[in-house]
Design a protein around this motif. Structure first.
Motif, PDB file in Angstrom:
ATOM      1  N   TYR A   1     -86.281 -10.610 -49.726  1.00 14.10           N
ATOM      2  CA  TYR A   1     -86.547 -10.312 -48.319  1.00 14.10           C
ATOM      3  C   TYR A   1     -85.254 -10.265 -47.531  1.00 14.10           C
ATOM      4  O   TYR A   1     -84.488 -11.230 -47.549  1.00 14.10           O
ATOM      5  N   ASN A   2     -85.034  -9.139 -46.870  1.00 12.31           N
ATOM      6  CA  ASN A   2     -84.004  -9.082 -45.846  1.00 12.31           C
ATOM      7  C   ASN A   2     -84.718  -9.459 -44.553  1.00 12.31           C
ATOM      8  O   ASN A   2     -85.322  -8.616 -43.896  1.00 12.31           O
ATOM      9  N   HIS A   3     -84.706 -10.755 -44.256  1.00 12.17           N
ATOM     10  CA  HIS A   3     -85.444 -11.253 -43.097  1.00 12.17           C
ATOM     11  C   HIS A   3     -84.613 -10.985 -41.837  1.00 12.17           C
ATOM     12  O   HIS A   3     -83.863 -11.826 -41.360  1.00 12.17           O
ATOM     13  N   MET A   4     -84.785  -9.765 -41.320  1.00 10.58           N
ATOM     14  CA  MET A   4     -83.897  -9.299 -40.251  1.00 10.58           C
ATOM     15  C   MET A   4     -84.143  -9.994 -38.922  1.00 10.58           C
ATOM     16  O   MET A   4     -85.272 -10.311 -38.566  1.00 10.58           O
ATOM     17  N   GLY A   5     -83.061 -10.160 -38.189  1.00  8.85           N
ATOM     18  CA  GLY A   5     -83.145 -10.596 -36.796  1.00  8.85           C
ATOM     19  C   GLY A   5     -83.409  -9.335 -35.990  1.00  8.85           C
ATOM     20  O   GLY A   5     -82.487  -8.662 -35.551  1.00  8.85           O
ATOM     21  N   ASP A   6     -84.683  -8.979 -35.863  1.00  9.75           N
ATOM     22  CA  ASP A   6     -85.014  -7.670 -35.301  1.00  9.75           C
ATOM     23  C   ASP A   6     -86.004  -7.764 -34.148  1.00  9.75           C
ATOM     24  O   ASP A   6     -86.624  -6.772 -33.776  1.00  9.75           O
ATOM     25  N   TRP A   7     -86.189  -8.979 -33.593  1.00 13.62           N
ATOM     26  CA  TRP A   7     -87.258  -9.092 -32.605  1.00 13.62           C
ATOM     27  C   TRP A   7     -86.955 -10.120 -31.530  1.00 13.62           C
ATOM     28  O   TRP A   7     -87.770 -10.362 -30.665  1.00 13.62           O
ATOM     29  N   GLY A   8     -85.814 -10.729 -31.603  1.00 10.37           N
ATOM     30  CA  GLY A   8     -85.543 -11.843 -30.698  1.00 10.37           C
ATOM     31  C   GLY A   8     -84.803 -11.430 -29.436  1.00 10.37           C
ATOM     32  O   GLY A   8     -84.818 -10.272 -29.031  1.00 10.37           O
ATOM     33  N   ARG A   9     -84.130 -12.391 -28.827  1.00 15.06           N
ATOM     34  CA  ARG A   9     -83.510 -12.198 -27.513  1.00 15.06           C
ATOM     35  C   ARG A   9     -82.437 -11.117 -27.525  1.00 15.06           C
ATOM     36  O   ARG A   9     -82.233 -10.438 -26.524  1.00 15.06           O
ATOM     37  N   SER A  10     -81.789 -10.917 -28.673  1.00 18.20           N
ATOM     38  CA  SER A  10     -80.729  -9.910 -28.678  1.00 18.20           C
ATOM     39  C   SER A  10     -81.296  -8.502 -28.460  1.00 18.20           C
ATOM     40  O   SER A  10     -80.595  -7.619 -27.963  1.00 18.20           O
ATOM     41  N   MET A  11     -82.575  -8.303 -28.810  1.00 17.61           N
ATOM     42  CA  MET A  11     -83.165  -6.986 -28.580  1.00 17.61           C
ATOM     43  C   MET A  11     -83.240  -6.685 -27.078  1.00 17.61           C
ATOM     44  O   MET A  11     -82.970  -5.574 -26.635  1.00 17.61           O
ATOM     45  N   GLY A  12     -83.569  -7.704 -26.307  1.00 18.84           N
ATOM     46  CA  GLY A  12     -83.614  -7.536 -24.854  1.00 18.84           C
ATOM     47  C   GLY A  12     -82.231  -7.219 -24.296  1.00 18.84           C
ATOM     48  O   GLY A  12     -82.081  -6.379 -23.406  1.00 18.84           O
ATOM     49  N   PHE A  13     -81.222  -7.857 -24.841  1.00 16.68           N
ATOM     50  CA  PHE A  13     -79.840  -7.591 -24.413  1.00 16.68           C
ATOM     51  C   PHE A  13     -79.465  -6.135 -24.688  1.00 16.68           C
ATOM     52  O   PHE A  13     -78.881  -5.461 -23.841  1.00 16.68           O
ATOM     53  N   VAL A  14     -79.793  -5.672 -25.877  1.00 18.37           N
ATOM     54  CA  VAL A  14     -79.417  -4.304 -26.256  1.00 18.37           C
ATOM     55  C   VAL A  14     -80.123  -3.291 -25.352  1.00 18.37           C
ATOM     56  O   VAL A  14     -79.501  -2.364 -24.823  1.00 18.37           O
ATOM     57  N   ILE A  15     -81.413  -3.512 -25.152  1.00 21.80           N
ATOM     58  CA  ILE A  15     -82.166  -2.571 -24.318  1.00 21.80           C
ATOM     59  C   ILE A  15     -81.660  -2.616 -22.867  1.00 21.80           C
ATOM     60  O   ILE A  15     -81.484  -1.579 -22.220  1.00 21.80           O
ATOM     61  N   ALA A  16     -81.377  -3.805 -22.374  1.00 17.56           N
ATOM     62  CA  ALA A  16     -80.855  -3.927 -21.004  1.00 17.56           C
ATOM     63  C   ALA A  16     -79.529  -3.183 -20.864  1.00 17.56           C
ATOM     64  O   ALA A  16     -79.240  -2.565 -19.843  1.00 17.56           O
ATOM     65  N   TRP A  17     -78.720  -3.253 -21.908  1.00 21.75           N
ATOM     66  CA  TRP A  17     -77.421  -2.567 -21.853  1.00 21.75           C
ATOM     67  C   TRP A  17     -77.611  -1.050 -21.865  1.00 21.75           C
ATOM     68  O   TRP A  17     -76.951  -0.323 -21.128  1.00 21.75           O
ATOM     69  N   ILE A  18     -78.533  -0.583 -22.683  1.00 22.72           N
ATOM     70  CA  ILE A  18     -78.792   0.859 -22.733  1.00 22.72           C
ATOM     71  C   ILE A  18     -79.303   1.330 -21.361  1.00 22.72           C
ATOM     72  O   ILE A  18     -78.915   2.382 -20.859  1.00 22.72           O
ATOM     73  N   GLU A  19     -80.118   0.491 -20.749  1.00 18.05           N
ATOM     74  CA  GLU A  19     -80.637   0.841 -19.420  1.00 18.05           C
ATOM     75  C   GLU A  19     -79.503   0.940 -18.396  1.00 18.05           C
ATOM     76  O   GLU A  19     -79.480   1.821 -17.535  1.00 18.05           O
ATOM     77  N   LYS A  20     -78.529   0.045 -18.542  1.00 21.74           N
ATOM     78  CA  LYS A  20     -77.368   0.060 -17.646  1.00 21.74           C
ATOM     79  C   LYS A  20     -76.563   1.355 -17.825  1.00 21.74           C
ATOM     80  O   LYS A  20     -76.074   1.938 -16.870  1.00 21.74           O
ATOM     81  N   LEU A  21     -76.459   1.781 -19.090  1.00 19.49           N
ATOM     82  CA  LEU A  21     -75.698   3.008 -19.374  1.00 19.49           C
ATOM     83  C   LEU A  21     -76.464   4.263 -18.965  1.00 19.49           C
ATOM     84  O   LEU A  21     -75.884   5.239 -18.528  1.00 19.49           O
ATOM     85  N   HIS A  22     -77.772   4.243 -19.175  1.00 21.06           N
ATOM     86  CA  HIS A  22     -78.591   5.439 -18.937  1.00 21.06           C
ATOM     87  C   HIS A  22     -79.835   5.106 -18.136  1.00 21.06           C
ATOM     88  O   HIS A  22     -80.959   5.220 -18.629  1.00 21.06           O
ATOM     89  N   PRO A  23     -79.660   4.713 -16.869  1.00 21.00           N
ATOM     90  CA  PRO A  23     -80.840   4.282 -16.094  1.00 21.00           C
ATOM     91  C   PRO A  23     -81.877   5.386 -15.911  1.00 21.00           C
ATOM     92  O   PRO A  23     -83.042   5.108 -15.663  1.00 21.00           O
ATOM     93  N   ASP A  24     -81.407   6.632 -16.093  1.00 20.28           N
ATOM     94  CA  ASP A  24     -82.328   7.755 -15.865  1.00 20.28           C
ATOM     95  C   ASP A  24     -83.165   8.103 -17.093  1.00 20.28           C
ATOM     96  O   ASP A  24     -84.031   8.956 -17.027  1.00 20.28           O
ATOM     97  N   TRP A  25     -82.900   7.442 -18.222  1.00 20.40           N
ATOM     98  CA  TRP A  25     -83.659   7.796 -19.436  1.00 20.40           C
ATOM     99  C   TRP A  25     -85.144   7.462 -19.245  1.00 20.40           C
ATOM    100  O   TRP A  25     -85.481   6.485 -18.554  1.00 20.40           O
ATOM    101  N   PRO A  26     -86.007   8.245 -19.894  1.00 19.74           N
ATOM    102  CA  PRO A  26     -87.459   8.092 -19.657  1.00 19.74           C
ATOM    103  C   PRO A  26     -88.028   6.726 -20.055  1.00 19.74           C
ATOM    104  O   PRO A  26     -89.019   6.294 -19.476  1.00 19.74           O
TER     105      PRO A  26
END
Ligand code: ARG
Length: 571
Positions: free
Chosen positions: A145-170
């Motif tokens: 098992y590659n028990h990935m860190g794929d659902w925790g707090r860092s996901m919110g950080f990444v999405i928040a950063w993308i939103e900062k870069l591209h606030p107009d994205w759908p």
């Protein structure tokens, strides 16, 4: 064949006593020695030397014993017949299959989405892969098992950063349409890896941003359509980078790339079990499971199941992951490999599994490995002072290997240099005691001499080249009287099976790596002292030596395969 085990069993049968067999480093007085007479004498109130002399004739009856003698206060030394050894060594590379095959889930690698792999992921990957290979070669059913860190707090950080870069994205708009085509939105994998660190740095000073990111994580987990669509775009990009590293390290692809996100799906059934057992306790707005015992003499904090925001933290997802494995693989054992700093987490988890009657304590095992340090004894950093990324490490070792090859005046192609670098990196890791820290030195590990990966490969290449030049295949040549170098090599070859069994049993990769090194040393001594293809070598001796080279090549190749190294054609 496991010679040690064979001799030990036959001896015990003969004496009706469980004696401990030793293998002396110096074989001058015998191949094996036992203190059986001394222990038996103690029980019977007899003189140990006298007793040893009394049982000698019995031992001499064993058909594989050439001679037995008494030494010191009552040790018995045994010499094994050459004929027996020669016959046995023909199947030296066979691994005795386990009488008790288990289903073993292995949790290693465990990379994080949108966070590049770093030096901390090196040992879990290399060692995990080797234990997987070892278990499989013994006949266990291994499931990785590659028990990935794929659902925790860092996901919110990444999405928040993308939103900062591209606030107009759908993905961030209230009228987000789940059915539209979003294939034009994509990310460069290296750039993607910069988002989390950037966001985490900002969150340290900007509280509003931090809270926004936390809300995003919660909403993502609760099914927010836009965030999930975006997640479904960057997650595969990240997984592809992980798999690239896996290939680069020559690690067997994971049977399952299933991590925290998959585990989180089983929150409801697990919560039900926990509530039925009355184990969920309210604490400061959170809900926790108490795992402390009266006998504890160190702090044992409770495991948080829901935090005060109602989210399921890392600690809890591991309970769900265990539940998932139970209902799918139903493993006899689960082995986790992480940095030793996570030891407490796993101790808590294993207690929860016991409380829930999901797994008994002895079915769960955590191997906590040491850190990889720089010359200063602190966790290895790159020149610019950052924690070294896995790709940096691979590049650094590649450059060092190239330098070594240039130094030696050899002309080798890139593919060969890559194999040398891979062997340097992996062998070095595997040859250290897993639980200890070690110092990482690219120049030292790429040396062609000493206890290094390149030395192991070099020896394998040499054996293969002798076989090519010999141009003939000799199957079980007649046993000729062996000289010391030949006999030492045979004894080492007959220790292969025992080493593999012991290495898996004690989860000690260094036993295999060091076995490879010892074997190579004996191979090279033999090669220097015992001409094979020279014209003046009598035909029967030549046949025997070619046969020996064949067996050594098989055993060494098998050992190298288990370590996950690749052997070049020339070096
Ligand atoms: N993703 C975690 C990290 O990089 C390791 C996860 C280990 N496995 C587990 N089942 N908790 O530190």
């Amino acid at each position: 064949m496991n010679l040690y085990k064979y001799v030990s069993e036959k001896l015990n049968e003969k004496l009706g006593f469980d004696a401990k067999l030793e293998t002396p480093r110096n074989r001058e007085f015998g191949d094996f020695s036992t203190n059986a007479a001394m222990v038996m004498a103690r029980g019977a109130g007899k003189n140990p030397r006298e007793l040893a002399n009394e049982i000698l004739p019995k031992i001499n009856e064993l058909d594989f014993v050439e001679s037995a003698s008494v030494a010191g206060p009552g040790f018995i030394n045994l010499k094994i017949k050459d004929e027996f050894l020669w016959h046995a060594v023909q199947s030296a590379d066979e691994i005795t299959q386990t009488a008790n095959p288990l289903v073993i889930d292995m949790d290693y690698g465990a990379y994080n989405v949108a966070k590049s792999l770093h030096i901390g992921h090196l040992r879990t990957s290399i060692v995990g892969d080797m234990l997987y290979r070892l278990g499989r070669s013994l006949g266990h059913k291994m499931i990785s098992y590659n028990h990935m860190g794929d659902w925790g707090r860092s996901m919110g950080f990444v999405i928040a950063w993308i939103e900062k870069l591209h606030p107009d994205w759908p993905f961030f708009q209230a009228d987000f349409d789940s059915d539209a085509d979003y294939s034009k939105y994509t990310f460069d994998p290296d750039e993607l890896d910069t988002y989390y660190p950037a966001a985490a740095a900002l969150a340290k000073t900007d509280n509003e941003f931090l809270e926004h990111a936390q809300i995003i994580t919660a909403k993502l987990q609760q099914g927010h359509a836009g965030y999930n669509a975006l997640y479904n775009i960057f997650m595969p990009i990240s997984l592809a980078s992980m798999n690239k590293t896996v290939r680069l390290l020559n690690i067997i692809p994971f049977d399952n790339d299933l991590g925290e996100r998959n585990a989180a799906k089983y929150t409801a059934p697990v919560e039900k079990i926990i509530r039925e057992k009355n184990l969920l306790v309210k604490s400061d707005g959170a809900e926790v499971i108490v795992v402390k015992r009266d006998t504890d003499n160190k702090p044992m904090p409770p495991v948080m199941f829901y935090n005060s925001r109602g989210a399921v933290p890392y600690d809890a997802t591991d309970i769900m992951a265990l539940y998932y494995r139970k209902i799918t693989d139903n493993p006899d054992k689960v082995i986790y490999l992480t940095d030793k700093r996570q030891s407490l987490h796993f101790e808590q988890l294993f207690r929860v599994a016991e409380l829930l009657q999901m797994f008994p304590a002895d079915a769960l095992e955590h191997i906590g490995y040491g850190t990889i340090n720089g010359a200063d004894g602190k966790p290895f950093k790159t020149r610019d002072g950052n924690a070294a990324g896995l790709n940096d490490i691979i590049e650094m070792v590649g450059a060092a290997a190239r330098e070594r090859v240039t130094e030696s005046g050899k002309k080798l192609d890139d593919a060969t240099i890559d194999m040398i670098a891979l062997a340097a990196l992996k062998f070095n890791d595997l040859s250290h005691d897993l639980r200890a820290d070690y110092i990482f030195d690219p120049a030292q590990i790429t040396s062609f001499e000493g206890r290094t990966g390149p030395y192991i490969l070099y020896t394998a290449v040499r054996l293969n080249s002798v076989l090519r030049r010999a141009g003939e295949f000799v199957q079980s040549a007649n046993a000729v009287k062996m000289n010391t170098d030949e006999r030492n090599l045979v004894m080492e070859l007959l220790d292969f099976d025992r080493t593999i069994q012991a290495a898996f049993e004690s989860r000690a990769t260094d036993l295999v790596a060091n076995y490879a090194y010892d074997l190579c040393q004996l191979v090279n001594t033999f090669y220097h002292n015992c001409p094979i293809l020279r014209e003046d070598v009598p035909a029967d001796i030549r046949a025997m030596r070619i046969n020996l080279v064949q067996i050594a090549a098989h055993v060494l190749t098998h050992t190298i395969d288990l370590m996950g190294l690749k052997v070049p054609n020339e070096m």
